[in-house]
Scaffold this motif. Structure first.
Motif, short mmCIF file in Angstrom:
data_model
loop_
_atom_site.label_atom_id
_atom_site.label_comp_id
_atom_site.label_asym_id
_atom_site.label_seq_id
_atom_site.Cartn_x
_atom_site.Cartn_y
_atom_site.Cartn_z
N GLY A 1 7.12 7.07 -3.19
CA GLY A 1 7.71 6.32 -4.30
C GLY A 1 9.08 5.76 -3.97
N ARG A 2 9.86 6.54 -3.21
CA ARG A 2 11.22 6.10 -2.88
C ARG A 2 11.18 4.80 -2.07
NH1 ARG A 2 14.32 7.60 0.99
NH2 ARG A 2 12.71 8.96 1.81
N GLN A 3 10.33 4.82 -1.04
CA GLN A 3 10.19 3.62 -0.20
C GLN A 3 9.62 2.46 -1.00
OE1 GLN A 3 7.95 4.42 3.36
NE2 GLN A 3 9.25 6.15 3.96
N MET A 4 8.71 2.78 -1.90
CA MET A 4 8.09 1.73 -2.71
C MET A 4 9.16 1.02 -3.55
SD MET A 4 5.37 2.07 -5.84
CE MET A 4 6.64 2.26 -7.06
N ARG A 5 10.01 1.82 -4.21
CA ARG A 5 11.05 1.23 -5.06
C ARG A 5 11.99 0.37 -4.23
NH1 ARG A 5 11.72 6.66 -6.68
NH2 ARG A 5 10.20 7.11 -8.32
N ALA A 6 12.36 0.91 -3.07
CA ALA A 6 13.31 0.18 -2.21
C ALA A 6 12.72 -1.16 -1.81
CB ALA A 6 13.64 1.02 -0.98
N PHE A 7 11.41 -1.17 -1.49
CA PHE A 7 10.79 -2.41 -1.05
C PHE A 7 10.66 -3.40 -2.20
CE2 PHE A 7 7.22 -5.18 -0.06
CZ PHE A 7 7.59 -5.63 1.19
N LEU A 8 10.22 -2.89 -3.37
CA LEU A 8 10.01 -3.79 -4.51
C LEU A 8 11.32 -4.40 -5.00
CD1 LEU A 8 7.30 -1.96 -6.67
CD2 LEU A 8 7.05 -4.09 -5.40
N ASP A 9 12.43 -3.70 -4.77
CA ASP A 9 13.73 -4.24 -5.19
C ASP A 9 14.03 -5.57 -4.52
OD1 ASP A 9 14.42 -2.43 -7.04
OD2 ASP A 9 15.66 -1.17 -5.73
N THR A 10 13.57 -5.71 -3.28
CA THR A 10 13.89 -6.92 -2.54
C THR A 10 12.74 -7.91 -2.49
OG1 THR A 10 13.17 -5.90 -0.49
CG2 THR A 10 15.49 -5.67 -1.06
N THR A 11 11.50 -7.40 -2.53
CA THR A 11 10.36 -8.28 -2.33
C THR A 11 9.32 -8.11 -3.42
OG1 THR A 11 10.67 -7.59 -0.04
CG2 THR A 11 8.88 -9.14 -0.48
N PRO A 12 9.01 -9.12 -4.20
CA PRO A 12 7.89 -9.00 -5.13
C PRO A 12 6.57 -9.08 -4.37
CG PRO A 12 8.86 -11.19 -5.27
CD PRO A 12 9.65 -10.45 -4.24
N VAL A 13 5.55 -8.37 -4.87
CA VAL A 13 4.25 -8.42 -4.20
C VAL A 13 3.20 -8.89 -5.19
CG1 VAL A 13 4.83 -6.58 -2.56
CG2 VAL A 13 3.74 -6.01 -4.75
N ASP A 14 2.00 -9.18 -4.67
CA ASP A 14 0.94 -9.68 -5.55
C ASP A 14 0.08 -8.57 -6.11
OD1 ASP A 14 1.10 -12.72 -5.25
OD2 ASP A 14 1.21 -12.00 -3.18
N VAL B 1 3.92 1.72 2.72
CA VAL B 1 5.01 2.68 2.52
C VAL B 1 4.41 4.04 2.21
CG1 VAL B 1 6.70 0.98 1.69
CG2 VAL B 1 5.18 2.11 0.06
N ALA B 2 5.23 5.09 2.40
CA ALA B 2 4.70 6.45 2.33
C ALA B 2 4.90 7.13 0.99
CB ALA B 2 5.32 7.32 3.43
N ILE C 1 0.85 -1.19 0.00
CA ILE C 1 0.00 0.00 0.00
C ILE C 1 0.89 1.24 0.00
CG2 ILE C 1 -1.75 1.29 1.29
CD1 ILE C 1 -2.28 -1.73 2.50
N VAL C 2 0.70 2.10 -1.00
CA VAL C 2 1.49 3.33 -1.09
C VAL C 2 0.55 4.52 -0.93
CG1 VAL C 2 3.20 4.57 -2.47
CG2 VAL C 2 2.87 2.12 -2.82
N ASP C 3 0.66 5.20 0.22
CA ASP C 3 -0.18 6.37 0.46
C ASP C 3 0.57 7.31 1.38
OD1 ASP C 3 -2.20 8.24 1.26
OD2 ASP C 3 -3.72 6.77 0.70
N ASP C 4 0.51 8.61 1.10
CA ASP C 4 1.28 9.55 1.91
C ASP C 4 0.62 9.84 3.24
OD1 ASP C 4 -0.71 10.78 0.29
OD2 ASP C 4 0.06 12.74 0.88
N ASP C 5 -0.68 9.52 3.38
CA ASP C 5 -1.36 9.77 4.65
C ASP C 5 -1.15 8.56 5.57
OD1 ASP C 5 -3.77 11.73 5.74
OD2 ASP C 5 -3.90 9.66 6.50
#
Lengths: 246, 432
Positions: free
Chosen positions: A37-50, A34-35, A9-13
Motif C-alpha cells: 500500500g505504501r508504494q501504491m500511494r507513493a506511485f499514485l501521487d505522481t501518476t494517475p493510472v487507468d 508495486v508490493a 498491479i499491487v501484490d505482495d508476491d
C-alpha cells in the motif's frame, strides 16, 4: 499518439506481480508493479493510472482497506479489479461492497485477467454511469424492488430474496446504472458482457423478457423496462440509492 | 391375553416405582401396627366394660319386680347390645370353634350365677343372643351385635390424601433427579460443534452442575480442535494457491506444445482439488452464512439460466411458488454439485421441483448417464470415494462433490437421496 492503458498491479508476491506485469506488457498494456500500500500511494501521487489490480491478502494494509481508501480519495473513479485468495462468497461480497469493479479468484489464468481488465475498461469508458454506487450505497431501490449489488439478488417488499442469473443481474445493473437513458442493443450487449464474455450468447431481447418476468413486469404494459421502438430499451422508473442493508 | 409384568424401561418409571412401592409399604406397615395396637387396647377396654355392665344389668333386672322390667330395658340398652324379655329369636347354636370374644366376657361376668345358652341369629345383620332365666324363671335375652371397632369417617379421606401426597412427592423427586439428565442428553444430541452452541446451565445440585461443566468444557474442546483443523486446512490451501498461481502464470509464457497443455491440466486439477478440499472442510465445519427467505422458483430459474447461458443442457420443470428459509449459497452449492455431476456423466441434467408424500419440498436432479451400482449408492457420498468409471482421470473428479453436497444438505436441514432411475440414469433428490 495512441493512448496505452496503464495498469497498476499491487501484490505482495514478487513473482506473481512480475509475471502478471510481463504478461500484460506482452499484450500491449503499460504496467507498473508495486508490493504494498505504501508504494501504491507513493506511485499514485505522481501518476494517475487507468486501472488498479489489487490483491486482497497482503501483509500490512490489505486490499480491502486500500480499495476503500482509493474510493474515498482523488482516484475514486479509477476502476479496481480485486484478486482474492479464497474462493469464498463472503470475500467476494466484501470486495464488491468495498467498491471493486470486478474480482478474480487465485489461482487465475493470465489470459482471464487480461479479458477482465479489458471488459472493465470498456464498461467504464463506454458509457459512464448516471448513478454511482458507492461503498455505503449497496442497495438500489426502484418501485417495489430493491437490488442488493453485493449479494447480487433482488429483494421484494417482504425482504424475500429473488435470485437473478448472472446475465440477468448484469443487464439489470446496466439499466439501473443508466436510468432514464435509452440504451440500444449493442450498448446493452457490450455493457452486459462481463465475466463470461466469450460464453454469453443470448440475445438481449430474450434477456429483457426474462428480466421483466423476474420483476413481475407486464411485457405489454411494462412499468420498469420500456421498449423504445427501433432504438432499444429504457429503464423508466426512478432509481434511488438506499444505503447499507436495512 | 397374558398380563406380563415387565420391568419398566425408563429411569423415571423405575425410580417412581421403587419410591412409590417402598413408601406405600412402609406407610402401610406403620399404619397397620398402629391400627392393631389401637384395636387391642380398645378391645380390652370394651370387654372390661361389657363384663361389669352385663353383670350389673342382669342383677338389676333380677331384682326388679317383673312389672317394672320392661320399663328399664331402654335404660340398660347400649350401643352394641340390648336386653329383651322373652325367648328371643330362633337361631343356631354357636360353633364351639368360633366363639365370639364377647361370649367369654359375658360368661365371665354372669356364668357362675346363670346358665346362659348362646345362639347365632343369621340374617342381613348377623348377631348372637344369650338366653338365660332370671331367679324368678323369667326368660331374658342379651342381644349382642358385634361391631367393628368404630373409626372416624375422615380416616379413609386422610389415607387417600396421604397416598396422593406420596405419589406427588415421588413424581417431584423423580422429576428433579431426571430433568438434568434429560437436558444433558438433549444437549449431547443436538451438539453441533460448528454452530457456537449455548452452554448448559451450570447451576443446580452439585452432581448436575459438575456434569454440565464437564459437558461444556468438552464442547469447547471440540470447537477448538475443529477450529484448529480448519485453520490448518485454510493455511495449507492458501499457501498452495500462491505457487499454483505462479506456475499457471509461468505456463502461460511457454510456447504452445503438448507439454504446456499437460502442465496446464495438471495445475487445474491441483487447483480444483485444493478448492474442493477447502470447500469440503468448510461444509463439514458448517457455514457462517445467515439464512434468508428466498423465492424458490426464481432461485432455480436463475441457476438453470446460468447453465444455459454457458451452453449447457440443463432444464427445469415444475413450479412450486414456495418461499423457503434457507442459506442460499449452501443450497446453490448443493444443486450446482449435483448438476455438475450429471453434466459430467450424462452431458445433460434435468431439475424437477415437487413435494414428497410427507409434504417435504423436493428438488430432483435427473440425468440419463450410467447411474451408480446399487451397492455403491451409499459409498459415493463418502469423501474421496469415486465410482470406478470416475477413476478415469479424464473425468477429473476429486471425489468430493457429492460429499460436499451431502454435508451442506444436512447443514441446511435437508437430506440427499441417490437412486437409479427406471430406464437408466441417476436421480439425486434433495429434500427440504
Amino acid at each position: 499518439m495512441e493512448h496505452v492503458d496503464h495498469i497498476l498491479i499491487v501484490d505482495d508476491d514478487r513473482e506473481i506481480r512480475e509475471l502478471v506485469g510481463n504478461y500484460l506488457k506482452k499484450n500491449g498494456l503499460r504496467t507498473t508493479v508495486v508490493a504494498d500500500g505504501r508504494q501504491m500511494r507513493a506511485f499514485l501521487d505522481t501518476t494517475p493510472v487507468d486501472l488498479i489490480v489489487l490483491d486482497i491478502m497482503m501483509p500490512g494494509d490489505d486490499g480491502l482497506l486500500l480499495c476503500r481508501e482509493i474510493r474515498a480519495g482523488k482516484h475514486k473513479a479509477t476502476p479496481i479489479l480485486m484478486l482474492t485468495a479464497r474462493n469464498d462468497e463472503t470475500d467476494r461480497i466484501i470486495g464488491l461492497e468495498m467498491g471493486a469493479d470486478d474480482y478474480l479468484t487465485k489461482p487465475f489464468a493470465a489470459r482471464e485477467l487480461l479479458a477482465r481488465i479489458n471488459a472493465v475498461l470498456r464498461r467504464t469508458r463506454m458509457l459512464p454511469p448516471n448513478l454511482v454506487v458507492t461503498e455505503t450505497g449497496r442497495l438500489l431501490g426502484f418501485g417495489r424492488w430493491k437490488l442488493d449489488t453485493s449479494a447480487r439478488h433482488l429483494l421484494d417488499q417482504d425482504g424475500t430474496m429473488v435470485a437473478l442469473s448472472g446475465a440477468e443481474y448484469r443487464l439489470l445493473r446496466v439499466f439501473l446504472d443508466h436510468p432514464q437513458r435509452v440504451l440500444n442493443r449493442d450498448q446493452l450487449l457490450n455493457l452486459t458482457q462481463g465475466r463470461d464474455a466469450d460464453l454469453f450468447d443470448r440475445s438481449i431481447d430474450l434477456l429483457v423478457s426474462r428480466l421483466r418476468q423476474r420483476l413481475l413486469d407486464d411485457a405489454r404494459e411494462p412499468a420498469y423496462i420500456k421498449t423504445v421502438r427501433s432504438e432499444g430499451y429504457v429503464f423508466s422508473y426512478p432509481v434511488e440509492i438506499l444505503g447499507a442493508q436495512s | 391375553m397374558s398380563l406380563s409384568l415387565r420391568w419398566p424401561r425408563t429411569l423415571a418409571s423405575q425410580l417412581s416405582l421403587i419410591f412409590l412401592v417402598s413408601l406405600v409399604l412402609a406407610h402401610g406397615l406403620s399404619f397397620s401396627l398402629q391400627f392393631y395396637e389401637r384395636y387391642e387396647s380398645a378391645k380390652s377396654t370394651m370387654l372390661g366394660n361389657l363384663e361389669s355392665d352385663v353383670s350389673t344389668s342382669v342383677a338389676i333386672l333380677d331384682r326388679l319386680p317383673p312389672a317394672e322390667r320392661a320399663a328399664w330395658l331402654p335404660r340398660l340398652e347400649r350401643q352394641n347390645y340390648r336386653y329383651l324379655l322373652g325367648d328371643g329369636e330362633a337361631g343356631v347354636p354357636i360353633d364351639p370353634k368360633r366363639v365370639p370374644i364377647a361370649v367369654r366376657s359375658i360368661d365371665d361376668a354372669i356364668g357362675q350365677d346363670y346358665a346362659v345358652t348362646y345362639t347365632n341369629v343369621p340374617g342381613p345383620k348377623p348377631h348372637f343372643q344369650g338366653h338365660l332365666k332370671l331367679a324368678d324363671g323369667a326368660p331374658v335375652v342379651i342381644d349382642v351385635f358385634p361391631a367393628a371397632i368404630p373409626y372416624a369417617l375422615w380416616l379413609p379421606v386422610v389415607l387417600l390424601l396421604q397416598l396422593g401426597l406420596l405419589i406427588g412427592c415421588t413424581w417431584l423427586a423423580v422429576r428433579v433427579a431426571i430433568r438434568p439428565l434429560t437436558r444433558l442428553a438433549q444437549a449431547v444430541e443436538t451438539l453441533d460443534p460448528n454452530v457456537h452452541a449455548a452452554h448448559l446451565d451450570e447451576s443446580g445440585p452439585t452432581e448436575v452442575a459438575y456434569a454440565a461443566a464437564a459437558f461444556n468444557s468438552m464442547q469447547d474442546r471440540i470447537a477448538v480442535y475443529l477450529k484448529e483443523r480448519m485453520q490448518i486446512l485454510g493455511a495449507i490451501s492458501h499457501d498452495l494457491q500462491t505457487p499454483i498461481t505462479r506456475m499457471k502464470l509461468r505456463a502461460e509464457f511457454m510456447d504452445d506444445c503438448i507439454e504446456k497443455d499437460k502442465l496446464w491440466s495438471d495445475l487445474s486439477e491441483m487447483e480444483h482439488l485444493v478448492r474442493e478440499g477447502v470447500a469440503y472442510a468448510r461444509s463439514v465445519h458448517g457455514s457462517t452464512e445467515t439464512s434468508h427467505r428466498i423465492d424458490l422458483d426464481s432461485f432455480l430459474d436463475s441457476l438453470v439460466f446460468d447453465y444455459q447461458d454457458m451452453g449447457k443442457q440443463v432444464e427445469l420443470s415444475g413450479k412450486n411458488a414456495a418461499v423457503i428459509e434457507t442459506r442460499p449459497h449452501a443450497l446453490r452449492r448443493v444443486l450446482v454439485n449435483l448438476v455438475d455431476n450429471a453434466l459430467k456423466f450424462a452431458g445433460a441434467a434435468e431439475l424437477v421441483v415437487g413435494s414428497t408424500a410427507d409434504g417435504q419440498l423436493s428438488v430432483k436432479v435427473l440425468d440419463r448417464g450410467p447411474g451408480i451400482a446399487e451397492a455403491e449408492l451409499a459409498e459415493v457420498m463418502k469423501p474421496f470415494y469415486r465410482v470406478e468409471s470416475s477413476r478415469n482421470r479424464s473425468t477429473g473428479g476429486t471425489g468430493l462433490g457429492l460429499a460436499i453436497a451431502q454435508q451442506l444438505a444436512l447443514a441446511i436441514g435437508g437430506s440427499l437421496v441417490l437412486s437409479n432411475r427406471d430406464g437408466g440414469g441417476l436421480c439425486a433428490e434433495l429434500r427440504l
